[in-house]
Design a protein around this motif. Sequence first.
Motif, short mmCIF file in Angstrom:
data_model
loop_
_atom_site.label_atom_id
_atom_site.label_comp_id
_atom_site.label_asym_id
_atom_site.label_seq_id
_atom_site.Cartn_x
_atom_site.Cartn_y
_atom_site.Cartn_z
N GLN A 62 1.77 6.82 -6.67
CA GLN A 62 0.68 7.69 -7.12
C GLN A 62 0.97 9.15 -6.80
O GLN A 62 0.69 10.04 -7.62
CB GLN A 62 -0.64 7.23 -6.48
N LEU A 91 -5.12 6.37 2.60
CA LEU A 91 -3.84 7.09 2.59
C LEU A 91 -3.85 8.23 1.58
O LEU A 91 -3.41 9.34 1.89
CB LEU A 91 -2.71 6.12 2.30
N ILE A 92 -4.36 7.98 0.39
CA ILE A 92 -4.38 9.02 -0.63
C ILE A 92 -5.32 10.15 -0.22
O ILE A 92 -5.03 11.33 -0.46
CB ILE A 92 -4.77 8.43 -2.01
N GLY A 144 6.17 -1.92 -5.52
CA GLY A 144 4.86 -2.28 -4.96
C GLY A 144 4.30 -3.53 -5.61
O GLY A 144 3.71 -4.38 -4.93
N CYS A 195 0.83 -1.21 0.00
CA CYS A 195 0.00 0.00 0.00
C CYS A 195 0.86 1.26 0.00
O CYS A 195 0.62 2.19 -0.77
CB CYS A 195 -0.93 0.01 1.21
N ASN A 251 -5.28 2.12 0.35
CA ASN A 251 -4.76 3.17 -0.53
C ASN A 251 -5.72 4.36 -0.58
O ASN A 251 -5.29 5.51 -0.62
CB ASN A 251 -4.53 2.65 -1.94
N LEU A 269 -6.13 -3.64 -0.06
CA LEU A 269 -5.53 -2.55 -0.84
C LEU A 269 -6.38 -1.29 -0.80
O LEU A 269 -5.92 -0.22 -1.18
CB LEU A 269 -5.31 -2.97 -2.29
N SER A 270 -7.60 -1.41 -0.34
CA SER A 270 -8.44 -0.22 -0.22
C SER A 270 -7.87 0.76 0.79
O SER A 270 -8.29 1.92 0.84
CB SER A 270 -9.87 -0.60 0.14
N TRP A 320 3.48 -6.95 -3.75
CA TRP A 320 2.12 -7.49 -3.91
C TRP A 320 2.15 -8.96 -4.30
O TRP A 320 1.34 -9.75 -3.83
CB TRP A 320 1.35 -6.65 -4.92
N THR A 360 2.63 1.74 -3.41
CA THR A 360 1.75 2.18 -4.49
C THR A 360 1.26 3.61 -4.24
O THR A 360 1.12 4.38 -5.19
CB THR A 360 0.55 1.23 -4.69
N CYS A 361 1.05 3.97 -2.99
CA CYS A 361 0.68 5.36 -2.69
C CYS A 361 1.82 6.31 -3.04
O CYS A 361 1.59 7.38 -3.61
CB CYS A 361 0.30 5.51 -1.22
#
Length: 114
Positions: free
Chosen positions: A17, A79-80, A53, A10, A76, A73-74, A57, A13-14
């Motif tokens: 992004q 965090l976002i 990531g 997570c 994310n 993964l939600s 994963w 990937t954050c």
Amino acid sequence: MSLLLVLAACLLTCLGQIAQKNAVENWRGQPSGWGEKLRSPWLWLAIAALGAGLLVWLLVLQRLEVGVAYPMLSLNFVLITLIARFVFHEPIDRRHWLGVALVIGGVILLGLHT
């Protein structure tokens, strides 16, 4: 150990992004040539973080059932949303915060399953 790997996936990937967001923000007002854009350190950080990531994963999927791992993964979204609000100063309405609270509750329920 599995939950730590989910958290690492997570976070990576954050990071990817957020680096994407910074890359496109830095592209504003620059010439539209791809040569300059491809030299962006933010773009390369995004690619590296998202690649790492992905590898983490894959480790997660070796250890957890996909039906448990994927919904985690939600995090994310949580965090976002926090980064959007407190780093980019984007407005977040009450309905969005309620959705974040529901996601956190769902992840906690899933975490109890592992």
